[in-house]
Design a protein around this motif. Structure first.
Motif, PDB file in Angstrom:
ATOM      1  N   ASP A 152       0.822  -1.209   0.000  1.00  0.00           N
ATOM      2  CA  ASP A 152       0.000   0.000   0.000  1.00  0.00           C
ATOM      3  C   ASP A 152       0.856   1.258   0.000  1.00  0.00           C
ATOM      4  OD1 ASP A 152      -1.062  -2.319   1.290  1.00  0.00           O
ATOM      5  OD2 ASP A 152      -2.752  -1.174   2.063  1.00  0.00           O
ATOM      6  N   ALA A 153       2.054   1.156   0.623  1.00  0.00           N
ATOM      7  CA  ALA A 153       2.929   2.314   0.764  1.00  0.00           C
ATOM      8  C   ALA A 153       3.271   2.944  -0.575  1.00  0.00           C
ATOM      9  CB  ALA A 153       4.215   1.900   1.481  1.00  0.00           C
ATOM     10  N   LEU A 193       8.755  -7.840  -2.225  1.00  0.00           N
ATOM     11  CA  LEU A 193       7.314  -8.065  -2.286  1.00  0.00           C
ATOM     12  C   LEU A 193       6.814  -8.351  -3.699  1.00  0.00           C
ATOM     13  CD1 LEU A 193       6.077  -5.262   0.160  1.00  0.00           C
ATOM     14  CD2 LEU A 193       6.738  -7.629   0.670  1.00  0.00           C
ATOM     15  N   PHE A 194       7.629  -8.065  -4.721  1.00  0.00           N
ATOM     16  CA  PHE A 194       7.186  -8.320  -6.094  1.00  0.00           C
ATOM     17  C   PHE A 194       7.635  -9.706  -6.530  1.00  0.00           C
ATOM     18  CE2 PHE A 194       7.559  -7.828 -10.808  1.00  0.00           C
ATOM     19  CZ  PHE A 194       6.208  -7.649 -11.046  1.00  0.00           C
ATOM     20  N   TYR A 202       3.068  -9.197  -3.251  1.00  0.00           N
ATOM     21  CA  TYR A 202       2.557  -9.608  -1.945  1.00  0.00           C
ATOM     22  C   TYR A 202       2.254  -8.359  -1.129  1.00  0.00           C
ATOM     23  CZ  TYR A 202       4.285 -14.284  -3.052  1.00  0.00           C
ATOM     24  OH  TYR A 202       4.501 -15.500  -3.643  1.00  0.00           O
ATOM     25  N   ARG A 203       1.323  -8.477  -0.211  1.00  0.00           N
ATOM     26  CA  ARG A 203       0.971  -7.307   0.587  1.00  0.00           C
ATOM     27  C   ARG A 203       2.106  -6.886   1.507  1.00  0.00           C
ATOM     28  NH1 ARG A 203       0.106  -4.603   5.704  1.00  0.00           N
ATOM     29  NH2 ARG A 203      -1.435  -2.990   5.245  1.00  0.00           N
ATOM     30  N   ASP A 204       2.736  -7.844   2.204  1.00  0.00           N
ATOM     31  CA  ASP A 204       3.856  -7.544   3.089  1.00  0.00           C
ATOM     32  C   ASP A 204       4.628  -8.831   3.352  1.00  0.00           C
ATOM     33  OD1 ASP A 204       2.538  -8.939   5.287  1.00  0.00           O
ATOM     34  OD2 ASP A 204       1.338  -7.138   5.600  1.00  0.00           O
ATOM     35  N   ALA A 205       5.615  -8.769   4.247  1.00  0.00           N
ATOM     36  CA  ALA A 205       6.507  -9.901   4.481  1.00  0.00           C
ATOM     37  C   ALA A 205       5.780 -11.161   4.940  1.00  0.00           C
ATOM     38  CB  ALA A 205       7.571  -9.513   5.509  1.00  0.00           C
ATOM     39  N   GLY A 211       1.607 -17.337  -2.060  1.00  0.00           N
ATOM     40  CA  GLY A 211       0.693 -17.398  -3.196  1.00  0.00           C
ATOM     41  C   GLY A 211      -0.546 -16.550  -3.017  1.00  0.00           C
ATOM     42  N   THR A 212      -0.595 -15.766  -1.931  1.00  0.00           N
ATOM     43  CA  THR A 212      -1.736 -14.888  -1.684  1.00  0.00           C
ATOM     44  C   THR A 212      -1.433 -13.509  -2.248  1.00  0.00           C
ATOM     45  OG1 THR A 212      -2.378 -16.069   0.329  1.00  0.00           O
ATOM     46  CG2 THR A 212      -3.178 -13.810   0.090  1.00  0.00           C
ATOM     47  N   PHE A 213      -2.137 -13.152  -3.300  1.00  0.00           N
ATOM     48  CA  PHE A 213      -1.952 -11.850  -3.934  1.00  0.00           C
ATOM     49  C   PHE A 213      -3.271 -11.085  -3.842  1.00  0.00           C
ATOM     50  CE2 PHE A 213       1.091 -14.699  -6.013  1.00  0.00           C
ATOM     51  CZ  PHE A 213       2.271 -13.984  -5.813  1.00  0.00           C
TER      52      PHE A 213
END
Length: 373
Positions: A152-153, A193-194, A202-205, A211-213
């Motif tokens: 989001d950043a 994250l890419f 990915y949203r974060d670490a 596999g959750t995008f």
């Protein structure tokens, strides 16, 4: 042909200087008969009449007001709400001594930049944003380059860094932006994250390698890249990597779009929280429509994607009374969205999508003049 920015029509500038926001259609704005413009005005006005927590300079309201000003620039019609909101907040960003450079707190800067650039060019509007960015540049130079450690950043902070850096001719700001982006892309969570194979973020670490995008998380990334690519000169050495990621994301999104035009909240697992989700869909529509318009994305392949997405947003997510539904509530992962779920950021994303779709839609007026300065 790549478009680097939009020249503000003289009529719009005159209206702005006279009253703070435009009241008459500027040259090149969509005419009143444009269905895209009508949908934008309806959604924005409904949120202002029925929305919640409208006062704070937070990321949710910032996203709405960036979209709200996009509506003015597209339709020439103003609800006169963004300038009072910004004034009431003293054109300041949120602050927290424990998190001095938290990107969510910087999101209002983009709305202030739009006010300054397109409507009300008073230097005090950008004073707090400039101060925050200057302090962050110093901090990053001292080795603290991990502030953008969630996807989001990118949308909350990156466009402001690009625009202030260019406005002030300050390479240190643009270099800092690149360091922060590089950390998010390649280093956060150990591997970045890419995900190069998926072409998604990915949203974060916590989610790296799972596999959750997340649809909205990837929407934030695509929107950020769209906004930055619109302003960076073609000769800027940072641009090729942003363009590479943008086009790779676009290809992945073309194949993950649902048959009904939406994207699922969990992009690669449509059985997980299956159903329409409009905030991610709107952000994707914004980015992909701009890519088509700019000649970055092949129109034959991507225009149908944009058309399906806008039809879904404007005929299913948008109710006749102007409520934009199917907006996944605030969260940090994919989740369900109900027909009546709405939020400031979802409406703002819809308005941004409409701005770009209008430029591609017959009957919605000529594309505004393009400037390279």
């Amino acid at each position: 042909m790549r478009f680097l920015g939009i020249r503000v029509p003289a009529l719009l500038t005159a209206a702005v200087l006279a009253c703070g926001l435009a009241t008459a259609p500027p040259a090149g704005a969509a005419p009143a008969s444009c269905a895209v413009a009508d949908a934008m005005v309806s959604a924005g006005n409904h949120w202002l009449a029925h929305g919640t927590n409208l006062a704070a300079p937070d990321w949710q309201n910032a996203t709405f007001h960036v979209g709200n000003l996009a509506t003015v620039r597209t339709t020439g019609v103003s609800n006169h709400q963004t300038l009072p909101w910004a004034k009431a907040n003293g054109y300041r960003l949120r602050q927290d001594p424990k998190r001095p450079f938290f990107p969510d707190f910087e999101a209002a800067g983009e709305a202030y930049l739009d006010l300054y650039t397109y409507f009300h060019p008073d230097p005090p509007i950008l004073a707090d944003l400039r101060s925050r960015i200057s302090a962050e540049v110093t901090s990053v130079a001292q080795g603290h380059d991990d502030y953008w450690n969630y996807v989001d950043a990118l949308n909350m902070a990156m466009p402001s860094f690009a625009r202030i850096g260019l406005l002030d001719h300050d390479e240190s700001i643009l270099d800092t932006m690149q360091k922060l982006f590089h950390h998010a892309e390649k280093e956060a969570g150990g591997h970045g994250l890419f995900d190069e194979r998926a072409g998604l973020w990915y949203r974060d670490a916590r989610y790296v390698g799972t596999g959750t995008f997340w649809s909205r998380g990837n929407g934030w990334a695509l929107a950020a890249l769209t906004k930055v690519l619109q302003v960076l000169p073609v000769t800027d050495p940072r641009r090729p990597e942003y363009l590479r990621v943008f086009t790779k994301m676009a290809d992945s999104l073309r194949f993950t779009q649902r048959g009904d035009g939406f994207w699922n909240s969990d992009l690669l697992r449509p059985w997980h929280h299956g159903g329409p989700e409009s905030s991610g869909t709107a952000l994707f529509t914004y980015g992909l429509a701009w890519g088509v318009r700019a000649g970055i994305l092949d129109a034959a392949r991507f225009r149908p994607v944009v058309d399906r997405a806008w039809k879904a947003l404007s005929t299913k997510a948008l109710r006749p009374d102007g409520l934009l539904g199917y907006v996944q509530p605030v969260g940090a992962a994919p989740g369900p969205a109900k027909p009546g779920d709405t939020a400031a950021y979802g409406v703002g994303a819809f308005l941004l999508a409409g701005q770009q779709v209008a430029t591609l839609t017959p009957g919605c007026g000529p594309v505004p003049a393009i400037s390279r300065d």
